[in-house]
Design a protein around this motif. Structure first.
Motif, PDB file in Angstrom:
ATOM      1  N   ASP A 329      10.445 -11.643 -32.367  1.00  0.00           N
ATOM      2  CA  ASP A 329      10.238 -11.392 -31.193  1.00  0.00           C
ATOM      3  C   ASP A 329      10.704  -9.612 -31.362  1.00  0.00           C
ATOM      4  OD1 ASP A 329       9.851 -13.328 -29.369  1.00  0.00           O
ATOM      5  OD2 ASP A 329      12.238 -13.356 -29.076  1.00  0.00           O
ATOM      6  N   LYS A 330      11.326  -9.423 -32.351  1.00  0.00           N
ATOM      7  CA  LYS A 330      12.012  -8.073 -33.206  1.00  0.00           C
ATOM      8  C   LYS A 330      10.463  -7.623 -33.085  1.00  0.00           C
ATOM      9  CE  LYS A 330      16.247  -8.685 -34.496  1.00  0.00           C
ATOM     10  NZ  LYS A 330      17.303  -7.610 -33.284  1.00  0.00           N
ATOM     11  N   HIS A 333       8.224  -7.244 -29.979  1.00  0.00           N
ATOM     12  CA  HIS A 333       8.605  -5.633 -29.655  1.00  0.00           C
ATOM     13  C   HIS A 333       8.415  -4.144 -29.349  1.00  0.00           C
ATOM     14  CE1 HIS A 333      11.324  -3.643 -26.960  1.00  0.00           C
ATOM     15  NE2 HIS A 333      11.651  -2.631 -27.997  1.00  0.00           N
ATOM     16  N   TRP A 336       4.106  -4.900 -30.062  1.00  0.00           N
ATOM     17  CA  TRP A 336       3.180  -5.516 -28.902  1.00  0.00           C
ATOM     18  C   TRP A 336       2.744  -6.153 -29.439  1.00  0.00           C
ATOM     19  CZ3 TRP A 336      -0.143  -2.442 -24.961  1.00  0.00           C
ATOM     20  CH2 TRP A 336      -0.355  -3.271 -23.770  1.00  0.00           C
ATOM     21  N   ARG A 467      17.717  -2.598 -31.287  1.00  0.00           N
ATOM     22  CA  ARG A 467      16.554  -2.697 -29.930  1.00  0.00           C
ATOM     23  C   ARG A 467      17.125  -2.346 -29.048  1.00  0.00           C
ATOM     24  NH1 ARG A 467      14.107  -8.621 -27.718  1.00  0.00           N
ATOM     25  NH2 ARG A 467      13.038  -7.306 -26.375  1.00  0.00           N
TER      26      ARG A 467
END
Ligand code: UGA
Length: 476
Positions: A329-330, A333, A336, A467
């Protein structure tokens, strides 16, 4: 390292010690005993392994091991052999270090242990102490006892056996089974052998206890003497507890990411309480290797088999499995879309100082990247030959590189998946210059966030508020 003692008589008594199984436990243990001065037969029925050892080369990477192997092949105190029967027949003390892999249902596969028990029964030519060193579920020693007793009786019919003491080929042959779990960490196995925090021995007779105490006498540490099942359970509990600490801090790490807190400081803040301690509180992409995931499952299976709810162990496993998703997910993020991107993956081993990739979280990351259509440029100081067996080189899609700098060439992101010291010391400016986009996702919290941001990286890590910082930065 412990001083070498020259025990001309060999093992305790006149006979050598036999170590069965020359894997990650057996080989360091055998060499450790040789260094303590004992005469050791290192037996394995995998012919290639023994042939390899006989050429003087270690079969896997472990710091200081090659040195010990060279030394004790030369001293003659370590003798590799493929003749397991002969090794058992020659020894009085037999350490069982064979593999206990995982079955599909999570239970431990004890077929190698059972087979060794039968080999021992066949060669019971006098008193033997059979020491279970492999990690096994509680009550395995009882089964080993039963198996040796049963097969020894079959070999030489009824000779006045009574339970633990079985008749063997020779009249009056007896045996004891002991449990002596290993606490060796890969990458530190030789150091751990000579500097144990404790030695645990589960025994049922004074003779067994005496023999084990004699063998370990040069190592100065507390010896915990218990019954067989307790000793077996100490090993599983230790690994499960350490896994629990890791999953706990990983869950806290996700909360830190959510609220902008710093997991390293949380770990320090709680770890200063001696009831908690600092170790095994490093957040990241989770635990792997041949021990923790498998032992956790085996303990869970044992608990539930006996009607004990295993909820806490299941939660530890669930948190661990989710780590890769959190990490991915990181990366998503940051980039993209992953399809068509080049990702430099630094680290393939399940942890530093080993070439072992079994259950490596790093390989799970590689798998996810490939699934999403990214190209991977892989580098690990030791584990690339092993990784190539799983992900063969496929130019432009899976590239193995000779250095971290080569891996970074043209990359849209560098990810750190194993915390090799070498990566901390990289010239990160040079790394950045080689990259297409300066995105760095540190799955092991190896690097200093502010130093990396100052160096111009978009830097993300695990539970260090990265994040939020990155989002704030990009919102500016
Ligand atoms: C583990 C135990 O630490 C040993 O005591 C035990 O003897 C051995 O299993 C075994 O049963 O044979 P090992 O698997 O070699 O040793 O490796 P560890 O150093 O325990 O690390 C296990 C995994 O946990 C690695 O993937 C490591 O990266 C991860 N880890 C460790 C974390 O994610 N965070 C930490 O704080 C510590």
């Amino acid at each position: 390292m412990a001083a070498v003692r020259d025990r001309k008589s060999g093992g305790p008594g006149k006979e050598p010690i036999a170590v069965l199984g020359m894997g990650h436990v057996g080989l360091p243990t055998a060499l450790g005993f040789a260094e303590l001065g004992w005469q050791v037969l290192g037996a394995d029925d995998m012919v290639e392994k023994i042939d390899h050892l006989k050429t003087g080369k270690a079969t896997f990477y472990e710091p200081d091991m090659q040195e010990l192997l060279t030394k004790h092949l030369a001293s003659g105190r370590f003798q590799p052999t493929k003749d397991v029967d002969a090794a058992v027949a020659a020894a009085r003390v037999v350490f069982v270090c064979v593999g206990t892999p995982q079955r599909e249902n999570g239970a431990a596969d004890l077929s190698q242990i059972e087979s060794v028990a039968r080999t021992i029964a066949r060669n019971l030519n006098g008193y033997k102490l059979v020491v279970e060193k492999s990690t096994v579920p509680a009550s395995t020693a009882e089964r080993i006892k039963r198996t040796i007793g049963r097969y020894a009786r079959t070999e030489t019919p009824a000779n006045g056996t009574n339970g633990r003491r079985a008749a063997g080929k020779e009249s009056g042959a007896r045996f004891d089974v002991a449990s002596n779990p290993e606490f060796l960490q890969e990458g530190k196995a030789i150091h751990n052998f000579f500097h144990p925090e404790r030695i645990v021995i589960g025994v049922e007779s004074d003779q067994a206890r005496q023999l084990l105490e004699d063998i370990y006498r040069p190592l100065k540490c507390p010896i915990v003497v218990t019954d067989l099942a307790t000793s077996e359970l100490i090993k599983h509990s230790a690994n499960a507890f350490l896994s629990t600490k890791i999953s706990f801090i990983n869950m806290i790490s996700d909360i830190c990411d959510a609220v902008g807190a710093d997991v390293a400081s949380v770990a320090r803040g709680i770890g200063l309480d001696p009831r908690i301690g600092h170790q095994f509180l490093s957040a990241g992409i989770g635990f792997g290797g041949y021990c923790f995931p498998k032992d956790l499952k085996a303990l869970l299976y044992l608990a539930e088999e006996h009607g004990v709810p295993g909820g806490i162990l299941r939660a530890v496993e669930d948190v661990n499995l989710r780590r890769i998703e959190v990490f991915m997910d990181k990366l998503r993020h940051a980039l993209w879309v992953l399809q068509g991107k080049k990702i430099a993956v630094l680290g393939l081993a399940f942890k530093p100082l080993t070439d072992d990739i079994r259950e490596s979280p790093a390989l799970r990351v590689v798998e996810e990247l490939l699934k999403e259509g990214a190209a991977v440029r892989l580098y690990d100081p030791e584990a690339m030959p092993a990784a190539q067996q799983v992900y063969p080189e496929a130019p432009g899609r899976v590239d193995y590189c000779r250095s971290a700098y080569e891996a970074a060439r043209g990359a849209h992101a560098v990810v750190i998946t194993t915390e090799w010291e070498e990566f901390r010391k990289l010239n990160w400016k040079k790394m950045q210059e080689a990259m297409e986009v300066p995105v760095l996702v540190d799955g092991r919290n190896l690097l200093d966030p502010s130093a990396m941001r100052e160096a111009g990286f978009e830097y993300f890590s695990m539970g260090r508020g990265s994040r939020q910082v990155a989002m704030t930065a990009s919102a500016k």
